[in-house]
Every structure is written in C-alpha cells, then in structure tokens.
Design an enzyme around this catalytic site. Structure first.
Site, PDB file in Angstrom:
ATOM      1  N   ARG A 279     -32.788  39.472   5.245  1.00  0.00           N
ATOM      2  CA  ARG A 279     -31.712  38.461   5.218  1.00  0.00           C
ATOM      3  C   ARG A 279     -32.361  37.131   5.570  1.00  0.00           C
ATOM      4  O   ARG A 279     -32.921  36.984   6.659  1.00  0.00           O
ATOM      5  CB  ARG A 279     -30.608  38.817   6.218  1.00  0.00           C
TER       6      ARG A 279
ATOM      7  N   ASP B  32     -13.984  34.024   1.040  1.00  0.00           N
ATOM      8  CA  ASP B  32     -15.062  34.187   2.022  1.00  0.00           C
ATOM      9  C   ASP B  32     -14.933  32.997   2.961  1.00  0.00           C
ATOM     10  O   ASP B  32     -14.133  32.086   2.718  1.00  0.00           O
ATOM     11  CB  ASP B  32     -16.418  34.202   1.275  1.00  0.00           C
TER      12      ASP B  32
ATOM     13  N   CYS C 276     -15.596  39.642   2.155  1.00  0.00           N
ATOM     14  CA  CYS C 276     -16.798  40.370   2.597  1.00  0.00           C
ATOM     15  C   CYS C 276     -16.878  40.492   4.113  1.00  0.00           C
ATOM     16  O   CYS C 276     -17.588  41.366   4.607  1.00  0.00           O
ATOM     17  CB  CYS C 276     -18.046  39.676   2.064  1.00  0.00           C
TER      18      CYS C 276
ATOM     19  N   HIS D 137     -25.853  37.532  -2.618  1.00  0.00           N
ATOM     20  CA  HIS D 137     -25.595  38.643  -1.685  1.00  0.00           C
ATOM     21  C   HIS D 137     -25.259  39.884  -2.519  1.00  0.00           C
ATOM     22  O   HIS D 137     -24.132  40.378  -2.507  1.00  0.00           O
ATOM     23  CB  HIS D 137     -24.441  38.272  -0.756  1.00  0.00           C
TER      24      HIS D 137
ATOM     25  N   GLN E 130     -23.501  43.154  -1.143  1.00  0.00           N
ATOM     26  CA  GLN E 130     -22.066  42.998  -0.907  1.00  0.00           C
ATOM     27  C   GLN E 130     -21.276  43.290  -2.174  1.00  0.00           C
ATOM     28  O   GLN E 130     -20.225  43.946  -2.141  1.00  0.00           O
ATOM     29  CB  GLN E 130     -21.782  41.566  -0.429  1.00  0.00           C
TER      30      GLN E 130
ATOM     31  N   ARG F  51     -20.049  49.277   2.189  1.00  0.00           N
ATOM     32  CA  ARG F  51     -21.387  48.683   2.343  1.00  0.00           C
ATOM     33  C   ARG F  51     -22.420  49.766   2.671  1.00  0.00           C
ATOM     34  O   ARG F  51     -23.574  49.677   2.283  1.00  0.00           O
ATOM     35  CB  ARG F  51     -21.367  47.619   3.455  1.00  0.00           C
TER      36      ARG F  51
HETATM   37  N1   CP Z   1     -20.516  40.991   4.754  1.00  0.00           N
HETATM   38  C1   CP Z   1     -21.653  40.908   5.459  1.00  0.00           C
HETATM   39  O1   CP Z   1     -22.757  40.797   4.940  1.00  0.00           O
HETATM   40  O2   CP Z   1     -21.454  40.942   6.813  1.00  0.00           O
HETATM   41  P1   CP Z   1     -22.561  40.758   7.935  1.00  0.00           P
HETATM   42  O3   CP Z   1     -22.942  39.292   7.953  1.00  0.00           O
HETATM   43  O4   CP Z   1     -21.882  41.165   9.213  1.00  0.00           O
HETATM   44  O5   CP Z   1     -23.745  41.604   7.609  1.00  0.00           O
HETATM   45  N1  NVA Z   2     -21.126  33.365   2.736  1.00  0.00           N
HETATM   46  C1  NVA Z   2     -21.353  33.974   4.037  1.00  0.00           C
HETATM   47  C2  NVA Z   2     -21.381  35.443   3.895  1.00  0.00           C
HETATM   48  C3  NVA Z   2     -21.559  36.189   5.176  1.00  0.00           C
HETATM   49  C4  NVA Z   2     -21.661  37.672   4.972  1.00  0.00           C
HETATM   50  C5  NVA Z   2     -22.640  33.426   4.639  1.00  0.00           C
HETATM   51  O1  NVA Z   2     -23.618  33.260   3.896  1.00  0.00           O
HETATM   52  O2  NVA Z   2     -22.657  33.168   5.829  1.00  0.00           O
END
Ligand code: CP
Ligand code: NVA
Length: 310
Positions: free
Chosen positions: A104, A226, A266, A131, A134, A293
């Site tokens: 990440r 989101d 998400c 992502h 997701q 997930r």
């Molecule tokens: N939806 C998602 O990726 O959540 P987290 O940031 O908690 O991993």
């Molecule tokens: N769009 C959000 C998604 C988190 C899972 C971010 O990037 O923070």
C-alpha cells in the site's frame, strides 16, 4: 513465463476477472465451512504499508493464515525502506525471503517499481491511483446481491479517486454501465477515463461523467461513494468539505435510482459522504463488501502463485 502482478485491473481481461471471482466464491465456501486445505503451507507474503489500513491488512493476514501461509506486516517504522534503503533494494531483498509481496503506497509508480524489481509477484493494496483488490470485492458483492453483473448500472457520487478509477475499469470490463458524478475539479484522471471509454465502447457498455449527482443516480442499481478526503489529502479537508456540498448520498437522492437500489462504500466511512439512514439501512451492503475483501485477496494470492484452489 514472466511473472504476473496485480497492480491494476487494466492488466486483467473480463475472463480473468470472472475467474478471480469464481475462486473468491470458493474461498468463501472454504472459510464458511471451515474447509482447511492449506494450499499456502510454507508460503510467505511480505506486506508493506506506507499508509493505515484495517480491512486490507486484516483480511489479508487472516485469509493467508486460513490457507496455511504466513503474511508479515511491515509498516513504515518497521523496515529500512524510506529511511536508508531504496525501493529497488527492498524489492530485491524481500523477494529472497517471500513468495509474494503486497504493498500500500502513495504514488502508483512506487508499486510499479516494486513490481519491476521484485522477482516474485506484487499485489497493489491501494495506491493514489488504483485500488484493484477493493473492486474485486465490490464485484463479488454485487454478484451476490443481484445474481449477475452484466447490464446493471453503478452510480458513483463523490471524488474521482483511486477507488473510483478501479471501479470504472472493473465495471466496464465485466459489462456494468457506470455514471460518475464528481464536483468540478475532482473528475477521475484523464488517462484512466480515456482507457475506460475504450473498454466501454468495445464492450457495448455506457460510461458517463457529470457534475450532477441526480443525473448520475438516475435508474442506478447501485450507488457507490467513498471518503471525500483520501489518505494523503488530509490538509485539503476544509476545502473539500465545501467543494463536495450536495454530494452526500441520502435516501432522497436514492429515490431517483431503481426501486431496489443498494448502497456500497469501500470503508472507512465518514458521515459527510453518506447519511446514517442510508449507511445502516437494508439497502447498505457495505459489510458484505468488507467481508468479501478476504475471499478476493485469497483468490488473487493463489492465482498469482499459480496454485489451484482444489
Ligand atoms: N477499504 C479499504 O481498503 O480499507 P482499509 O483502508 O481499512 O484497508
Ligand atoms: N480513497 C480512499 C480509500 C481508502 C480505502 C483513500 O485512498 O484513502
């Protein structure tokens, strides 16, 4: 054969996405019935997290453990990366201990670099641009609730962000129509839109963009949003709250959708983008989405490692 990574759904065909969903269904069956086959016994995954996570981290650690493997959480204070070691050297070293990497990151180029230098498959666990994990879970959830994917309509109401980008790609690839409503200045990235328009045209699917949430949700089967403030944009919070005024998903807005419309997000969720009334209603399938997930990351891991789920 060159290794395959999972960085963006742009690299996956409709058939490959549907196959991953089938494997995910099987993972759900195994977990729900506690069928312990342990195909990942002796296998290890290194997970680099430059940002916070609840779902991605926990679903991956738990899912990999269920399959008999080991997933190591490496936060930014745990490893040398960023302090005194490059991404290239980190990728090369981690590849010597692990069968697969997951990361990440902030810039999407970081996960691309990791994949370039790693000698084992790499999974994108969220970048600023995409992502994809997701969206596999989202498609699995839609299939679970509607019994199909093709021909449905998704309305995205909110920021044209990483999750929106991946959903645009995933939806149009599998035959779902999509309408995206964002405030001016928060539209999805032009290069992603150009790719999605090509996919939509090839698949005979509608893809539309607007600055009017009402227009987007018209006749939608699913309304998705989101956070308005993604990780890394915290300092823009006040401006964003002002710019996204009128974009909250409400029951009133949902009246323009199909009578059976469902709500997805998400997570993590904040109240500004969706009312409690919608978020905790029968229409909301967000906790199935979160659960899925786990099955989807298990499926992607098995597939990238070339291990059949049997
Ligand atoms: N939806 C998602 O990726 O959540 P987290 O940031 O908690 O991993
Ligand atoms: N769009 C959000 C998604 C988190 C899972 C971010 O990037 O923070």
């Amino acid at each position: 054969m060159p290794k395959k990574d999972f960085l963006t759904l742009l690299d996956y065909s409709k058939e490959e996405i549907l196959e991953l969903l089938d494997i995910s269904d099987k993972m759900k069956e195994w977990v729900k019935n506690n069928i312990q086959k342990r195909p990942l016994q002796g296998k290890s995954m290194a997970m680099i997290f430059q940002k916070r996570s609840t779902r991605t981290r926990v679903s991956t650690e738990t899912g990999i453990a269920f399959l008999g493997g080991h997933a190591l959480f490496l936060g930014m204070n745990d490893i040398q990366l960023g302090a005194n070691e490059t991404l290239k050297d980190t990728a090369l070293v981690l590849s010597r201990y692990n069968n697969i990497l997951l990361a990440r990151v902030y810039g999407h180029e970081d996960v691309e670099d990791l994949a370039r230098y790693a000698t084992v498959p790499v999974i994108n666990a969220l970048s600023e641009k995409f992502h994809p994990l997701q969206i596999l879970a989202d498609l699995m959830t839609i299939k679970q609730h509607f019994g199909k994917l093709e021909g449905l309509k998704i309305a995205w109401v909110g920021d044209g962000n990483n999750v929106c980008h991946s959903l645009m790609i995933g939806a149009t690839k599998v035959g779902i129509n999509m309408s995206v409503a964002t405030p001016k200045g928060y539209e999805p990235a032009e290069d992603v839109v150009a790719e999605v328009r090509k996919i939509a045209e090839k698949n005979g699917v509608k893809f539309e963009m607007t600055n009017d949430p009402k227009e987007a949700v018209k006749d939608a089967d699913v309304i998705v949003t989101d956070t308005w403030v993604s990780m890394g944009h915290e300092e823009e919070k006040q401006k964003r709250l002002r710019d996204f005024a009128g974009y909250q998903v409400t029951m009133e807005l949902g009246k323009l959708a199909k009578p059976h419309w469902k709500f997805m997000h998400c997570l993590p969720r904040k109240p500004e983008e969706v009312t409690d009334e919608v978020f905790y209603s029968e229409r909301s399938i967000v906790f199935d989405e979160a659960e899925n997930r786990m099955y989807t990351v298990m499926a992607v891991t098995l597939k990238l490692l070339g291990i059949e789920a049997k």
